[in-house]
Scaffold this motif. Structure first.
Motif, mmCIF file in Angstrom:
data_model
loop_
_atom_site.group_PDB
_atom_site.id
_atom_site.type_symbol
_atom_site.label_atom_id
_atom_site.label_comp_id
_atom_site.label_asym_id
_atom_site.label_seq_id
_atom_site.Cartn_x
_atom_site.Cartn_y
_atom_site.Cartn_z
ATOM 1 N N MET A 5 0.852 -1.184 0.000
ATOM 2 C CA MET A 5 0.000 0.000 0.000
ATOM 3 C C MET A 5 0.891 1.238 0.000
ATOM 4 O O MET A 5 1.865 1.310 0.738
ATOM 5 N N LYS A 6 0.553 2.203 -0.844
ATOM 6 C CA LYS A 6 1.342 3.419 -0.930
ATOM 7 C C LYS A 6 0.545 4.663 -0.595
ATOM 8 O O LYS A 6 1.099 5.724 -0.423
ATOM 9 N N ARG A 7 -0.784 4.521 -0.518
ATOM 10 C CA ARG A 7 -1.640 5.673 -0.234
ATOM 11 C C ARG A 7 -2.638 5.322 0.855
ATOM 12 O O ARG A 7 -3.029 4.176 1.002
ATOM 13 N N ALA A 8 -3.052 6.358 1.570
ATOM 14 C CA ALA A 8 -4.075 6.181 2.602
ATOM 15 C C ALA A 8 -4.998 7.392 2.574
ATOM 16 O O ALA A 8 -4.563 8.504 2.290
ATOM 17 N N GLY A 9 -6.249 7.165 2.863
ATOM 18 C CA GLY A 9 -7.224 8.235 3.010
ATOM 19 C C GLY A 9 -7.891 8.112 4.365
ATOM 20 O O GLY A 9 -8.245 7.016 4.784
ATOM 21 N N VAL A 10 -8.025 9.224 5.056
ATOM 22 C CA VAL A 10 -8.668 9.244 6.368
ATOM 23 C C VAL A 10 -9.826 10.226 6.282
ATOM 24 O O VAL A 10 -9.633 11.395 5.931
ATOM 25 N N TRP A 16 -8.750 11.814 16.546
ATOM 26 C CA TRP A 16 -8.388 10.448 16.165
ATOM 27 C C TRP A 16 -7.986 10.385 14.700
ATOM 28 O O TRP A 16 -6.963 9.792 14.347
ATOM 29 N N GLY A 17 -8.777 10.992 13.817
ATOM 30 C CA GLY A 17 -8.474 10.968 12.388
ATOM 31 C C GLY A 17 -7.176 11.681 12.073
ATOM 32 O O GLY A 17 -6.386 11.220 11.245
ATOM 33 N N THR A 18 -6.937 12.802 12.713
ATOM 34 C CA THR A 18 -5.694 13.543 12.497
ATOM 35 C C THR A 18 -4.497 12.727 12.958
ATOM 36 O O THR A 18 -3.481 12.651 12.270
ATOM 37 N N ALA A 19 -4.603 12.098 14.116
ATOM 38 C CA ALA A 19 -3.510 11.260 14.620
ATOM 39 C C ALA A 19 -3.266 10.069 13.695
ATOM 40 O O ALA A 19 -2.111 9.725 13.410
ATOM 41 N N LEU A 20 -4.333 9.456 13.202
ATOM 42 C CA LEU A 20 -4.186 8.332 12.282
ATOM 43 C C LEU A 20 -3.509 8.775 10.991
ATOM 44 O O LEU A 20 -2.614 8.093 10.476
ATOM 45 N N ALA A 21 -3.902 9.926 10.463
ATOM 46 C CA ALA A 21 -3.275 10.446 9.255
ATOM 47 C C ALA A 21 -1.784 10.711 9.482
ATOM 48 O O ALA A 21 -0.954 10.427 8.621
ATOM 49 N N GLN A 22 -1.440 11.229 10.646
ATOM 50 C CA GLN A 22 -0.040 11.488 10.963
ATOM 51 C C GLN A 22 0.759 10.183 11.001
ATOM 52 O O GLN A 22 1.887 10.126 10.516
ATOM 53 N N ASN A 50 -3.574 20.880 13.760
ATOM 54 C CA ASN A 50 -5.032 20.871 13.895
ATOM 55 C C ASN A 50 -5.348 21.476 15.261
ATOM 56 O O ASN A 50 -5.552 20.775 16.250
ATOM 57 N N SER A 51 -5.361 22.805 15.309
ATOM 58 C CA SER A 51 -5.496 23.509 16.587
ATOM 59 C C SER A 51 -6.858 23.329 17.240
ATOM 60 O O SER A 51 -6.995 23.519 18.449
ATOM 61 N N LEU A 52 -7.872 22.941 16.479
ATOM 62 C CA LEU A 52 -9.202 22.743 17.051
ATOM 63 C C LEU A 52 -9.306 21.399 17.770
ATOM 64 O O LEU A 52 -9.842 21.312 18.869
ATOM 65 N N PHE A 53 -8.789 20.338 17.150
ATOM 66 C CA PHE A 53 -8.983 18.990 17.699
ATOM 67 C C PHE A 53 -7.722 18.342 18.271
ATOM 68 O O PHE A 53 -7.818 17.397 19.054
ATOM 69 N N LEU A 54 -6.548 18.801 17.846
ATOM 70 C CA LEU A 54 -5.301 18.182 18.334
ATOM 71 C C LEU A 54 -4.235 19.273 18.517
ATOM 72 O O LEU A 54 -3.202 19.270 17.863
ATOM 73 N N PRO A 55 -4.513 20.235 19.406
ATOM 74 C CA PRO A 55 -3.581 21.353 19.577
ATOM 75 C C PRO A 55 -2.237 20.919 20.137
ATOM 76 O O PRO A 55 -2.158 19.976 20.929
ATOM 77 N N GLY A 56 -1.208 21.608 19.678
ATOM 78 C CA GLY A 56 0.133 21.336 20.199
ATOM 79 C C GLY A 56 0.863 20.207 19.526
ATOM 80 O O GLY A 56 2.000 19.907 19.886
#
Length: 60
Positions: A5-10, A16-22, A50-56
């Motif tokens: 696999m070379k690509r992923a979509g979240v 949670w989604g931001t962390a998974l994408a990271q 993502n300052s709204l959901f995953l600040p810092g």
């Protein structure tokens, strides 16, 4: 014959989604993160965070 696999979509750019994408990016995948909120998209594009959901947490 093996394929890797070379690509992923979240879908969903909450914490949670931001962390998974990271995690996907750090694993070397071309990653697309879909967000419903335009302000989340703008913040990630402008500040790399993502300052709204995953600040810092800096995003690659």
């Amino acid at each position: 014959m093996s394929q890797s696999m070379k690509r992923a979509g979240v879908i969903g750019a909450g914490a949670w989604g931001t962390a998974l994408a990271q995690v996907c990016v750090r694993a070397g995948l071309e990653t697309t993160l879909w967000a419903r909120e335009p302000e989340v998209v703008a913040a990630i594009a402008e500040t790399g965070e993502n300052s709204l959901f995953l600040p810092g947490v800096p995003l690659d």
